[in-house]
Design a protein around this motif. Structure first.
Motif, short mmCIF file in Angstrom:
data_model
loop_
_atom_site.label_atom_id
_atom_site.label_comp_id
_atom_site.label_asym_id
_atom_site.label_seq_id
_atom_site.Cartn_x
_atom_site.Cartn_y
_atom_site.Cartn_z
N MET A 1 0.72 -1.13 0.17
CA MET A 1 0.54 -0.11 -0.12
C MET A 1 0.86 1.43 -0.09
SD MET A 1 -2.78 0.97 2.36
CE MET A 1 -3.86 0.09 2.04
N LEU A 2 0.53 2.09 -0.76
CA LEU A 2 1.26 3.76 -1.12
C LEU A 2 1.30 4.60 0.81
CD1 LEU A 2 0.85 4.57 -4.29
CD2 LEU A 2 2.58 3.40 -3.42
N SER A 3 1.95 5.03 0.61
CA SER A 3 1.89 5.49 2.18
C SER A 3 1.19 6.85 1.73
CB SER A 3 3.21 5.96 2.21
OG SER A 3 4.15 7.32 1.78
N THR A 4 0.77 7.69 1.91
CA THR A 4 -0.25 9.60 2.16
C THR A 4 0.87 10.04 2.09
OG1 THR A 4 -1.29 8.39 4.56
CG2 THR A 4 -1.27 11.24 3.79
N TYR A 141 10.74 -4.67 -16.06
CA TYR A 141 11.88 -4.54 -15.28
C TYR A 141 11.65 -3.50 -14.15
CZ TYR A 141 15.86 -5.96 -12.43
OH TYR A 141 16.50 -6.58 -11.65
N THR A 142 10.69 -3.45 -13.56
CA THR A 142 10.63 -2.19 -12.18
C THR A 142 11.73 -1.47 -12.02
OG1 THR A 142 9.89 -2.92 -10.62
CG2 THR A 142 8.11 -2.77 -12.54
N PRO A 143 12.83 -2.55 -11.30
CA PRO A 143 13.86 -2.02 -10.72
C PRO A 143 13.82 -0.63 -11.32
CG PRO A 143 14.24 -4.15 -10.06
CD PRO A 143 12.67 -3.96 -10.97
N LYS A 172 2.37 -1.02 -9.90
CA LYS A 172 1.96 -1.47 -8.68
C LYS A 172 3.10 -1.80 -8.41
CE LYS A 172 -3.10 -2.60 -9.23
NZ LYS A 172 -3.35 -1.64 -10.84
N ALA A 173 4.03 -1.14 -8.67
CA ALA A 173 5.09 -1.59 -7.61
C ALA A 173 5.85 -0.15 -6.64
CB ALA A 173 7.21 -1.58 -9.23
N THR A 174 4.54 -1.12 -5.92
CA THR A 174 4.79 -0.18 -4.13
C THR A 174 6.54 0.53 -3.55
OG1 THR A 174 2.32 -1.67 -3.43
CG2 THR A 174 4.09 -0.41 -2.16
N ASP A 175 6.69 -0.51 -4.05
CA ASP A 175 9.01 -0.72 -3.38
C ASP A 175 9.48 0.49 -3.94
OD1 ASP A 175 7.96 -2.21 -1.45
OD2 ASP A 175 9.17 -3.94 -1.70
#
Length: 202
Positions: A1-4, A141-143, A172-175
């Motif tokens: 989940m994304l932070s505020t 590749y999200t990184p 949706k690559a939360t990190d």
């Protein structure tokens, strides 16, 4: 989940892009340049997910593993303020990652780390080239997209960094979203590139 904090920044980014789109439609702003186009490897419908499959590729994995080990030591030195030592180690890690790509040109993870270590060594030109190569081989590749956003920040191109952020949000690559969000916020608050808190802005 994304932070505020991430959510607020994303709303701001989306609003900015919406305004820019409207301005272009009215002929008042130039069309922005997008990141290099991505594509599958020649002769394939989709890029290979296992870049190190096949005979003789153990050497590439060995070089990558050594490069990774050295790069982690460099990151620790950087966090401890040992910038000279960190730069030397990033240079050594870069040689190992380049070695991996020479053995296996389709090793997209190694290309990503070539970009990372080049960026940490202050070589943005080769950093962008390596990220483009990585994304050409493996577009999803999200990184690499997060690191590309960091490179744009280092260049001072915040709009393009935010384009990478929105790309990551769509996947949706939360990190990666949270890390790049922290870096963008730090940059907009006047922090130097790559000077964000430990754990982010790499």
């Amino acid at each position: 989940m994304l932070s505020t904090r991430s959510s607020l920044l994303l709303v701001s980014v989306a609003a900015s892009l919406t305004l820019a789109t409207g301005a272009r439609g009215a002929g008042t702003a130039p069309e922005p340049k997008m990141p290099p186009p991505t594509q599958a490897m020649p002769g394939t419908a989709f890029p290979s997910k296992d870049s190190t499959a096949g005979p003789g590729k153990a050497e590439a994995q060995k070089a990558y593993a050594k490069g990774w080990e050295i790069s982690q030591e460099a990151k620790q030195d950087l966090s401890a303020g040992k910038t000279d030592s960190a730069k030397k180690k990033f240079g050594k890690a870069l040689k190992k990652f380049k070695e991996a790509t020479e053995i296996d040109p389709a090793y997209y993870q190694a290309w990503n780390m070539v970009g990372f270590c080049s960026r940490k060594s202050g070589d943005l030109k080769h950093s962008f080239e390596a990220y483009a190569k990585c994304i050409e081989i493996e577009p999803e590749y999200t990184p690499a997209h997060e690191y590309l956003g960091e490179a744009y920040l280092m260049k001072g191109d915040v709009p393009k960094a935010k384009e990478q952020l929105l790309w990551l949000v769509a996947r949706k690559a939360t990190d990666e979203v949270n890390t790049l969000t922290q870096s963008i916020e730090a940059h907009e608050n006047g922090a130097a590139p790559d000077s964000t808190a430990k754990g982010g802005g790499w």
